[in-house]
Design an enzyme around this catalytic site. Structure first.
Site, PDB file in Angstrom:
ATOM      1  N   ASP A 142      -2.011   6.668   6.630  1.00  0.00           N
ATOM      2  CA  ASP A 142      -2.790   5.762   5.918  1.00  0.00           C
ATOM      3  C   ASP A 142      -3.358   4.544   6.843  1.00  0.00           C
ATOM      4  OD1 ASP A 142      -4.400   3.705   4.743  1.00  0.00           O
ATOM      5  OD2 ASP A 142      -3.271   2.790   3.601  1.00  0.00           O
ATOM      6  N   TRP A 189       0.316  -1.157   0.167  1.00  0.00           N
ATOM      7  CA  TRP A 189       0.515   0.257   0.016  1.00  0.00           C
ATOM      8  C   TRP A 189       0.595   1.619   0.283  1.00  0.00           C
ATOM      9  CZ3 TRP A 189      -4.108  -2.224  -1.697  1.00  0.00           C
ATOM     10  CH2 TRP A 189      -4.544  -3.077  -1.022  1.00  0.00           C
ATOM     11  N   LYS A 221     -12.663  -2.116   7.228  1.00  0.00           N
ATOM     12  CA  LYS A 221     -11.920  -2.933   8.160  1.00  0.00           C
ATOM     13  C   LYS A 221     -12.600  -3.020   9.293  1.00  0.00           C
ATOM     14  CE  LYS A 221      -8.825  -3.273   4.753  1.00  0.00           C
ATOM     15  NZ  LYS A 221      -8.329  -4.616   4.328  1.00  0.00           N
TER      16      LYS A 221
END
Lengths: 355, 355
Positions: free
Chosen positions: A167, A100, A191
């Site tokens: 993030d 990511w 999530k």
């Protein structure tokens, strides 16, 4: 039988949230209309949006500190681009801790110079780089707090005078942090917060307005802030479910309460991984994620037996990411301790079977 | 009592779709897991995505003609930007028929020269410009097929050799057109297709790859096409509900069948607006939208009476857009003819009361 859902995301949500969400699809707010068929400008939905935004700020302990929350579309992947569009004037520092971060760096490079201050790419992202230095002349420092794919998690964050962007897609609302250290936090909902389709962005407003480029409306945080996260039709249902999940967390006692449970779950599983000779963890012990535990069998010939025992026990979503292999147990907020215990029991039964 | 829902969007969806969507939030695919908590890479959801994409192509009659469908986040507002990012090299032609065209033009101007080939801004967007010419040296011609706010609809489209892009957010799947005239069609789901939170993009692939700029991944149609609309986590629930709605439409007989019903609904309401001395329409008769009928009372003193009669009859969402005022009856695919009849009855009762 309800399954033990270790899916990495989209992932398990609290059962009471799913119940309320299911009802709202048929009849929302006792108005004899579905949540899906009302105007996003109607009072009941404006209330949902405002409630979700203020719950996020409250749970992160950021009330009265100059922060505002947005719920936008596009996932963290869109934020890789947006944060650079809005904040990267000339140069930015990125810590590369996995897929990511790597993707975030790629998008930022389209808009300015990127200094990779640290990277664990050399060892397959199995640890968190430490001791790196952040130049003082960058517009910001960007990091990924938890790496879903590899199972590492930043346990501390650097001290720096430049703005910090994080993030937090896969561990927001899971542990106590001084969130006011960050100027911009973003997180895909799927999530710890809700279903896929919405992304939380928490911004300290005074960090904006410092780049010269023309920013397209949909990529401009200021435009979205000026419209209270309603510049265009928002993702109504994902935002509603996120609001319900944040309410659930607040009623549970907020981040301090869930942190305790998350630590118990992680301790239970990692203790077993370390104890049981049939299993080994993938990543450096001190950087292990409390959200995603990655591990493998030490003896591949037990794979079939282990996996049929998992199915038998009602365990779902334990496959490792296709780029890593092995197993990944995602233990997000809504996963009960009991599910981890069931997994540990299977690991112990396998040991008994094998010897 | 279920309401008569004339909301402009998000708007009414078929009751059987809402029922199935509500069930999937609790237990999807009989797997004892919610649709919201399964991996988007799991077989059951990959099937949903593929089914939604192919139903869209099939219903538009575009099978075997070089088109592919995407379901992305961000609404039509993001497409204003994306279509220009991907296709506007130097110059593009836009027809300005209202707020949405206006916004599309604004974003395109960030990326190249925009020629406004026609505009009805001079008369408050109450008609569709005709007889305009499209220069042959533009990268594309862009138009908005239906204007939700003002209640106008393009009844025909120009003949041109340049690629055609159309924002069909508020009338896609509502009427028969030769969709192969268009190279790129986009539509926010929240009118005729599903809930807010996903956007259908139908692209003729050979129109791509002709601009030189670097395109950020999330804005690049080619990136999304190469990943079968799964470059990043998609908006799972909105896409599932869209798939259900497209299935419902297919079972009903597709666009030819729904077009007939939509024409009946529009004829019923417009006949009453024209006949009843208490009402007047807002826009040019030949350009009236079959989706959104805008009208006002000829005598404002009847406002309170009319509106309490509407509430009494269970009619929801009839307020005009805040920039236009008056009333707007949105008659999307899922609105039954019966609901329009109830509205017409109220209009006739008001007339009896007033005289």
């Amino acid at each position: 039988m309800k399954k033990h859902n270790f899916s990495a995301g989209p992932c398990i949500l609290p059962q009471e949230v799913l119940q309320k969400a299911s009802e709202a699809v048929l009849n929302f707010n006792n108005d004899n209309l579905s949540l899906l068929e009302i105007s996003h400008r109607s009072k009941p939905f404006v209330n949902v949006m405002e409630n979700a935004r203020s719950l996020a700020i409250e749970l992160l302990g950021l009330e009265g500190k100059g922060y505002k929350a947005l719920f936008l579309q596009g996932g963290a992947s869109m934020q890789f681009l947006m944060c650079a569009y809005n904040l990267l004037d000339k140069k930015a520092a990125y810590l590369n801790t996995g897929t990511w971060s790597d993707k975030a760096i790629k998008e930022a490079k389209l808009l300015g110079e990127v200094v990779e201050v640290g990277s664990s790419k050399d060892q397959g992202f199995t640890y968190i780089p430490k001791g790196y230095e952040i130049p003082s002349d960058v517009n910001y420092f960007h990091c990924t707090s938890n790496n879903t794919i590899f199972g590492t998690q930043m346990k501390s964050f650097p001290e720096t005078d430049v703005p910090m962007i994080c993030d937090m897609s896969s561990d927001i609302f899971s542990r106590q942090l001084d969130f006011s250290k960050f100027d911009l936090i973003y997180a895909g909902a799927q999530k710890n917060m809700g279903p896929a389709g919405t992304t939380l962005i928490v911004i300290k407003e005074d960090v904006l307005g410092k780049v010269n480029r023309a920013i397209p409306s949909m990529l401009d945080y200021k435009v979205h802030l000026s419209k209270d996260s309603m510049f265009n039709t928002p993702a109504v249902f994902p935002i509603y479910v996120s609001m319900l999940t944040l309410e659930w967390l607040k009623n549970l006692g907020g981040i301090p309460a869930i942190e305790k449970i998350n630590e118990q779950k992680a301790a239970l599983l990692y203790t077993e991984i370390d104890r049981n000779p049939l299993f080994k963890g993938f990543v450096a012990t001190e950087d292990r994620s409390n959200m995603n535990a990655t591990f493998a069998l030490t003896n591949e010939s037990l794979k079939e037996t282990f996996e049929s025992m998992l199915t038998e026990a009602g365990i779902n979503g334990l496959n490792g990411h296709r780029s890593v292999g092995g197993y990944r147990a995602s233990m997000y907020n809504a996963l009960p301790l009991e599910s981890v215990q069931v997994l540990v029991n299977v690991m112990q039964s396998l040991e008994k079977k094998a010897y």
